[in-house]
Design a protein around this motif. Structure first.
Motif, mmCIF file in Angstrom:
data_model
loop_
_atom_site.group_PDB
_atom_site.id
_atom_site.type_symbol
_atom_site.label_atom_id
_atom_site.label_comp_id
_atom_site.label_asym_id
_atom_site.label_seq_id
_atom_site.Cartn_x
_atom_site.Cartn_y
_atom_site.Cartn_z
ATOM 1 N N UNK A 86 0.795 -1.233 0.000
ATOM 2 C CA UNK A 86 0.000 0.000 0.000
ATOM 3 C C UNK A 86 0.828 1.284 0.000
ATOM 4 N N UNK A 87 1.866 1.430 0.833
ATOM 5 C CA UNK A 87 2.626 2.691 0.804
ATOM 6 C C UNK A 87 3.263 2.956 -0.566
ATOM 7 N N UNK A 88 3.836 1.934 -1.155
ATOM 8 C CA UNK A 88 4.473 2.091 -2.462
ATOM 9 C C UNK A 88 3.423 2.398 -3.536
ATOM 10 N N UNK A 89 2.312 1.667 -3.518
ATOM 11 C CA UNK A 89 1.264 1.863 -4.520
ATOM 12 C C UNK A 89 0.624 3.237 -4.378
ATOM 13 N N UNK A 90 0.360 3.658 -3.159
ATOM 14 C CA UNK A 90 -0.237 4.976 -2.931
ATOM 15 C C UNK A 90 0.691 6.081 -3.422
ATOM 16 N N UNK A 91 1.977 5.919 -3.202
ATOM 17 C CA UNK A 91 2.946 6.917 -3.672
ATOM 18 C C UNK A 91 2.947 6.996 -5.196
ATOM 19 N N UNK A 92 2.893 5.839 -5.860
ATOM 20 C CA UNK A 92 2.878 5.811 -7.328
ATOM 21 C C UNK A 92 1.616 6.467 -7.876
ATOM 22 N N UNK A 93 0.485 6.196 -7.242
ATOM 23 C CA UNK A 93 -0.775 6.788 -7.694
ATOM 24 C C UNK A 93 -0.766 8.298 -7.464
ATOM 25 N N UNK A 94 -0.290 8.733 -6.305
ATOM 26 C CA UNK A 94 -0.212 10.166 -6.020
ATOM 27 C C UNK A 94 0.708 10.876 -7.008
ATOM 28 N N UNK A 95 1.795 10.241 -7.377
ATOM 29 C CA UNK A 95 2.703 10.830 -8.350
ATOM 30 C C UNK A 95 2.019 10.955 -9.712
ATOM 31 N N UNK A 129 -9.800 17.487 -12.531
ATOM 32 C CA UNK A 129 -10.839 16.508 -12.220
ATOM 33 C C UNK A 129 -12.143 17.181 -11.815
ATOM 34 N N UNK A 130 -13.242 16.599 -12.216
ATOM 35 C CA UNK A 130 -14.570 17.127 -11.889
ATOM 36 C C UNK A 130 -15.146 16.477 -10.646
ATOM 37 N N UNK A 131 -14.388 15.671 -9.987
ATOM 38 C CA UNK A 131 -14.860 14.966 -8.802
ATOM 39 C C UNK A 131 -14.025 13.719 -8.606
ATOM 40 N N UNK A 132 -14.544 12.784 -7.860
ATOM 41 C CA UNK A 132 -13.780 11.563 -7.600
ATOM 42 C C UNK A 132 -13.495 10.774 -8.882
ATOM 43 N N UNK A 133 -12.343 10.127 -8.900
ATOM 44 C CA UNK A 133 -11.978 9.238 -9.992
ATOM 45 C C UNK A 133 -12.034 7.824 -9.433
ATOM 46 N N UNK A 134 -12.871 6.988 -10.013
ATOM 47 C CA UNK A 134 -13.036 5.616 -9.541
ATOM 48 C C UNK A 134 -12.400 4.676 -10.550
ATOM 49 N N UNK A 135 -11.468 3.870 -10.090
ATOM 50 C CA UNK A 135 -10.804 2.871 -10.918
ATOM 51 C C UNK A 135 -10.949 1.529 -10.215
ATOM 52 N N UNK A 136 -11.434 0.526 -10.907
ATOM 53 C CA UNK A 136 -11.516 -0.821 -10.338
ATOM 54 C C UNK A 136 -10.176 -1.520 -10.520
ATOM 55 N N UNK A 137 -9.710 -2.173 -9.472
ATOM 56 C CA UNK A 137 -8.368 -2.760 -9.515
ATOM 57 C C UNK A 137 -8.295 -4.026 -10.347
ATOM 58 N N UNK A 138 -9.312 -4.857 -10.310
ATOM 59 C CA UNK A 138 -9.317 -6.120 -11.061
ATOM 60 C C UNK A 138 -8.020 -6.899 -10.860
ATOM 61 N N UNK A 139 -7.437 -6.816 -9.670
ATOM 62 C CA UNK A 139 -6.232 -7.571 -9.355
ATOM 63 C C UNK A 139 -4.949 -7.009 -9.933
ATOM 64 N N UNK A 159 -1.631 -4.415 -10.375
ATOM 65 C CA UNK A 159 -0.683 -3.862 -9.410
ATOM 66 C C UNK A 159 -0.769 -2.334 -9.366
ATOM 67 N N UNK A 160 -0.048 -1.751 -8.437
ATOM 68 C CA UNK A 160 -0.106 -0.314 -8.211
ATOM 69 C C UNK A 160 0.332 0.531 -9.386
ATOM 70 N N UNK A 161 1.347 0.098 -10.125
ATOM 71 C CA UNK A 161 1.817 0.911 -11.245
ATOM 72 C C UNK A 161 0.781 0.962 -12.368
ATOM 73 N N UNK A 162 0.063 -0.138 -12.578
ATOM 74 C CA UNK A 162 -1.001 -0.149 -13.589
ATOM 75 C C UNK A 162 -2.140 0.753 -13.142
ATOM 76 N N UNK A 163 -2.499 0.665 -11.872
ATOM 77 C CA UNK A 163 -3.552 1.533 -11.349
ATOM 78 C C UNK A 163 -3.149 2.999 -11.427
ATOM 79 N N UNK A 164 -1.882 3.286 -11.172
ATOM 80 C CA UNK A 164 -1.405 4.669 -11.258
ATOM 81 C C UNK A 164 -1.599 5.228 -12.659
#
Length: 70
Positions: A18-27, A39-49, A51-56
């Motif tokens: 989580x710390x590493x993934x959160x940092x990548x997403x924040x970056x 952004x016009x509001x929240x951004x919702x992304x489904x993880x579908x399993x 990793x953090x770099x893909x989600x970022x």
């Protein structure tokens, strides 16, 4: 630009990284905002399993605006 708050809700499957993934997403969010995304509001992304770099990259692409007209 300075972010006042960024809330991330990561799936339980990412608990160990989580710390590493959160940092990548924040970056990715910061880079998208630096390119002019607004952004016009929240951004919702489904993880579908994925990793953090893909989600970022998905979160960065999910922000609207910017130089490339996302």
């Amino acid at each position: 630009m300075k972010l006042k708050r960024l809330t991330l809700k990561l799936p339980a499957s990412m608990a160990n990284t989580a710390p590493h993934d959160a940092r990548a997403i924040a970056q990715a969010v910061g880079e998208a905002l630096a390119k002019g995304a607004s952004p016009d509001g929240p951004v919702h992304i489904n993880s579908h399993g994925q990793n953090g770099s893909v989600l970022a990259s998905q979160v960065g692409a999910g922000l609207k605006g910017g130089r490339h007209g996302h």
